[in-house]
Motif scaffolding. Structure first.
Motif, PDB file in Angstrom:
ATOM      1  N   ALA A  76       0.841  -1.201   0.000  1.00 34.60           N
ATOM      2  CA  ALA A  76       0.000   0.000   0.000  1.00 34.60           C
ATOM      3  C   ALA A  76       0.877   1.254   0.000  1.00 34.60           C
ATOM      4  CB  ALA A  76      -0.937   0.003   1.194  1.00 34.60           C
ATOM      5  N   ALA A  77       1.928   1.209   0.866  1.00 33.13           N
ATOM      6  CA  ALA A  77       2.823   2.368   0.938  1.00 33.13           C
ATOM      7  C   ALA A  77       3.522   2.564  -0.406  1.00 33.13           C
ATOM      8  CB  ALA A  77       3.851   2.179   2.049  1.00 33.13           C
ATOM      9  N   LYS A  78       3.955   1.429  -1.008  1.00 33.61           N
ATOM     10  CA  LYS A  78       4.664   1.514  -2.273  1.00 33.61           C
ATOM     11  C   LYS A  78       3.787   2.149  -3.348  1.00 33.61           C
ATOM     12  CE  LYS A  78       7.409  -1.257  -5.371  1.00 33.61           C
ATOM     13  NZ  LYS A  78       7.576  -2.591  -5.928  1.00 33.61           N
ATOM     14  N   GLU A  79       2.539   1.718  -3.402  1.00 29.91           N
ATOM     15  CA  GLU A  79       1.623   2.249  -4.408  1.00 29.91           C
ATOM     16  C   GLU A  79       1.431   3.750  -4.205  1.00 29.91           C
ATOM     17  OE1 GLU A  79      -1.961  -0.118  -4.970  1.00 29.91           O
ATOM     18  OE2 GLU A  79      -2.919   1.694  -5.757  1.00 29.91           O
ATOM     19  N   LYS A  80       1.272   4.112  -2.910  1.00 32.72           N
ATOM     20  CA  LYS A  80       1.048   5.527  -2.601  1.00 32.72           C
ATOM     21  C   LYS A  80       2.247   6.371  -3.068  1.00 32.72           C
ATOM     22  CE  LYS A  80       1.539   7.404   1.587  1.00 32.72           C
ATOM     23  NZ  LYS A  80       1.414   7.330   3.050  1.00 32.72           N
ATOM     24  N   PHE A  81       3.469   5.885  -2.760  1.00 34.27           N
ATOM     25  CA  PHE A  81       4.667   6.658  -3.135  1.00 34.27           C
ATOM     26  C   PHE A  81       4.854   6.710  -4.652  1.00 34.27           C
ATOM     27  CE2 PHE A  81       6.507   5.310   1.183  1.00 34.27           C
ATOM     28  CZ  PHE A  81       5.894   6.387   1.803  1.00 34.27           C
ATOM     29  N   GLU A  82       4.559   5.574  -5.306  1.00 38.77           N
ATOM     30  CA  GLU A  82       4.719   5.560  -6.764  1.00 38.77           C
ATOM     31  C   GLU A  82       3.789   6.575  -7.430  1.00 38.77           C
ATOM     32  OE1 GLU A  82       6.318   1.058  -7.717  1.00 38.77           O
ATOM     33  OE2 GLU A  82       4.164   1.472  -7.768  1.00 38.77           O
ATOM     34  N   LEU A  83       2.569   6.592  -6.907  1.00 37.57           N
ATOM     35  CA  LEU A  83       1.575   7.513  -7.452  1.00 37.57           C
ATOM     36  C   LEU A  83       2.032   8.960  -7.292  1.00 37.57           C
ATOM     37  CD1 LEU A  83      -1.268   6.940  -8.667  1.00 37.57           C
ATOM     38  CD2 LEU A  83      -2.188   7.823  -6.517  1.00 37.57           C
ATOM     39  N   SER A  84       2.537   9.279  -6.088  1.00 41.34           N
ATOM     40  CA  SER A  84       2.890  10.690  -5.884  1.00 41.34           C
ATOM     41  C   SER A  84       4.163  11.062  -6.645  1.00 41.34           C
ATOM     42  CB  SER A  84       2.982  11.042  -4.398  1.00 41.34           C
ATOM     43  OG  SER A  84       4.058  10.359  -3.827  1.00 41.34           O
ATOM     44  N   SER A  85       5.078  10.063  -6.820  1.00 35.96           N
ATOM     45  CA  SER A  85       6.279  10.429  -7.578  1.00 35.96           C
ATOM     46  C   SER A  85       5.932  10.606  -9.056  1.00 35.96           C
ATOM     47  CB  SER A  85       7.409   9.415  -7.370  1.00 35.96           C
ATOM     48  OG  SER A  85       7.460   8.492  -8.418  1.00 35.96           O
ATOM     49  N   ARG A  86       4.998   9.803  -9.549  1.00 33.22           N
ATOM     50  CA  ARG A  86       4.550   9.952 -10.940  1.00 33.22           C
ATOM     51  C   ARG A  86       3.884  11.325 -11.124  1.00 33.22           C
ATOM     52  NH1 ARG A  86       4.683   9.304 -15.619  1.00 33.22           N
ATOM     53  NH2 ARG A  86       2.987   8.798 -17.026  1.00 33.22           N
ATOM     54  N   ARG A  87       3.098  11.679 -10.116  1.00 31.14           N
ATOM     55  CA  ARG A  87       2.416  12.969 -10.198  1.00 31.14           C
ATOM     56  C   ARG A  87       3.424  14.122 -10.217  1.00 31.14           C
ATOM     57  NH1 ARG A  87      -1.746  12.267  -5.991  1.00 31.14           N
ATOM     58  NH2 ARG A  87      -3.229  11.102  -7.239  1.00 31.14           N
ATOM     59  N   GLN A  89       6.468  13.970 -11.252  1.00 33.03           N
ATOM     60  CA  GLN A  89       7.155  13.978 -12.541  1.00 33.03           C
ATOM     61  C   GLN A  89       6.300  14.642 -13.620  1.00 33.03           C
ATOM     62  OE1 GLN A  89       7.995  10.117 -14.131  1.00 33.03           O
ATOM     63  NE2 GLN A  89       9.343  10.928 -15.715  1.00 33.03           N
ATOM     64  N   LEU A  90       5.032  14.253 -13.642  1.00 30.99           N
ATOM     65  CA  LEU A  90       4.120  14.844 -14.626  1.00 30.99           C
ATOM     66  C   LEU A  90       4.049  16.349 -14.459  1.00 30.99           C
ATOM     67  CD1 LEU A  90       1.094  12.382 -14.780  1.00 30.99           C
ATOM     68  CD2 LEU A  90       2.709  12.940 -16.591  1.00 30.99           C
ATOM     69  N   GLU A  91       3.983  16.766 -13.204  1.00 28.91           N
ATOM     70  CA  GLU A  91       3.874  18.198 -12.914  1.00 28.91           C
ATOM     71  C   GLU A  91       5.120  18.933 -13.415  1.00 28.91           C
ATOM     72  OE1 GLU A  91       2.107  21.532 -12.001  1.00 28.91           O
ATOM     73  OE2 GLU A  91       1.113  19.564 -11.879  1.00 28.91           O
ATOM     74  N   SER A  92       6.300  18.292 -13.194  1.00 35.03           N
ATOM     75  CA  SER A  92       7.535  18.973 -13.587  1.00 35.03           C
ATOM     76  C   SER A  92       7.701  18.994 -15.104  1.00 35.03           C
ATOM     77  CB  SER A  92       8.748  18.315 -12.929  1.00 35.03           C
ATOM     78  OG  SER A  92       9.024  17.092 -13.568  1.00 35.03           O
ATOM     79  N   GLU A  93       7.102  18.010 -15.786  1.00 32.63           N
ATOM     80  CA  GLU A  93       7.252  17.979 -17.248  1.00 32.63           C
ATOM     81  C   GLU A  93       6.089  18.636 -17.967  1.00 32.63           C
ATOM     82  OE1 GLU A  93       7.695  13.871 -18.114  1.00 32.63           O
ATOM     83  OE2 GLU A  93       9.745  13.783 -17.363  1.00 32.63           O
TER      84      GLU A  93
END
Ligand code: DAH
Length: 356
Positions: A76-87, A89-93
């Motif tokens: 659950a923690a992994k999914e949460k972190f992956e989601l926020s890191s993807r977000r 990245q998207l925001e920065s690009e």
């Protein structure tokens, strides 16, 4: 402490570790503690041998249950972190493709380009075409053809920049295959020669462009600046056509309050030659600091195209006559906008450029 309590404690501490992590990296870093051979739950597994046979199944189930709970919390923690890191990245690009309405951030043409285009417009409106020539010229076009042979004293009017061609110091494309020096054109007048060579009269053209002189930059000089040249060749062209054309142009460009006048002068490529002045654009003729209280400012040179120049370009001076003029574009913009220092136009400070 009972085995069950130990299992519960190991599970709680593993969950506690997971909760302490804040991102994928820190989560990855504690994976050995959660699942490795030396993790608390794995160590408990090794105790199984010491557990009574009848209790073994229950203890085993409790251990599996605890391990499952830790795995789920980790996932659950992994999914949460992956989601926020993807977000992140998207925001920065992210590219904002919506139209910007902040017009003051939008670029526009440089003052010199604007002035050049405006001058072209005025002349095109008077029936002229626009011609261009190369910035690196041969000695022939820049000087010789313009009635300025090698030893001519008037050459010193131009502080010429010669090009270093490396091994080859000269190329042979002067008239009759003569060896010729290559230089950066010191004025736009060589374009006159190129135009007369390539098209037959009648000719009504202006040639704007960049010119170069060996000058140190100061408030009124730049080693690179711009000129516009005018050339008319037709039957029966006289000095009054020149004066009339310059006056028309002056009124069209500066407005009715400004007129022009000619003063006798000397240029090797024209005969007779004149300097042309316009009413001071600052004081409109009353006399001020800019015009040194004369009410006039000098704009450029002009005259009737010298018969030698016509001959050099293969134009029969018995049949055709013409006039030419040339003046600086940068200085014109400087005067028109009351700019004090020519260098400001080229330091490219947007706070300055934005004003025009
Ligand atoms: N080429 C001259 C200069 O740079 C200006 C000039 C004078 C141009 C007389 C002309 C002319 O066409 O007729 O100083």
């Amino acid at each position: 402490m009972s085995v069950y309590d130990q299992i519960a404690e190991a599970q709680a501490s593993a969950i506690g570790e997971i909760e302490k992590t804040g991102d994928l990296d820190s989560l990855k870093a504690i994976e050995p503690v959660l699942f490795g051979k030396k993790s608390a739950l794995s160590s408990l597994k090794r105790l199984m041998g010491e557990v009574d046979a009848e209790e073994r199944a229950d203890v085993g189930q409790a251990l599996n249950q605890a391990q499952q709970t830790v795995r789920e919390a980790h996932a659950a923690a992994k999914e949460k972190f992956e989601l926020s890191s993807r977000r992140a990245q998207l925001e920065s690009e992210r590219l904002d493709l919506t139209e910007s309405l902040q017009t003051d951030n939008r670029g526009h043409l440089h003052l010199v380009t604007q002035t050049m285009e405006r001058l072209e417009d005025v002349f095109v409106g008077m029936g002229f075409t626009v011609s261009e020539g190369p910035q690196a010229e041969t000695d022939w076009y820049n000087f010789e053809a313009l009635n300025l042979p090698a030893a001519h004293p008037a050459r010193s009017m131009f502080d010429t920049l010669y090009l270093d061609l490396g091994e080859r110091t000269e190329i042979g494309d002067g008239e009759g295959g003569e060896a010729t020096n290559i230089l950066l054109r010191t004025h736009t007048s060589p374009v006159q020669v190129r135009v007369m060579e390539s098209i037959a009269p009648p000719i009504y053209t202006v040639c704007p462009g960049r010119v170069f002189r060996r000058d140190t930059a100061d408030a009124s000089h730049m080693p690179v600046f711009h000129q516009i040249e005018g050339l008319v060749v037709d039957r029966g062209i006289s000095l009054s056509d020149l004066a009339g054309t310059l006056n028309e142009f002056t009124a069209a460009y500066f407005g009715g309050a400004i007129s022009s006048r000619l003063r006798p002068s000397y240029f090797p490529f024209t005969e007779p030659s004149a300097e042309f002045d316009i009413t001071c654009v600052i004081c409109e003729g009353d006399g001020c600091q800019t015009c040194q209280r004369t009410g006039w400012i000098e704009l450029g040179g002009c005259g009737m195209v010298h018969p030698n120049v016509l001959a050099n370009c293969g134009v029969d001076s018995e049949e055709w006559t013409g006039f030419a003029f040339g003046f600086g574009i940068d200085r014109l913009a400087l005067m028109r906008y009351g700019i004090k220092d020519l260098r400001d136009m080229y330091t490219n400070d947007v706070r300055f450029l934005r004003q025009f």
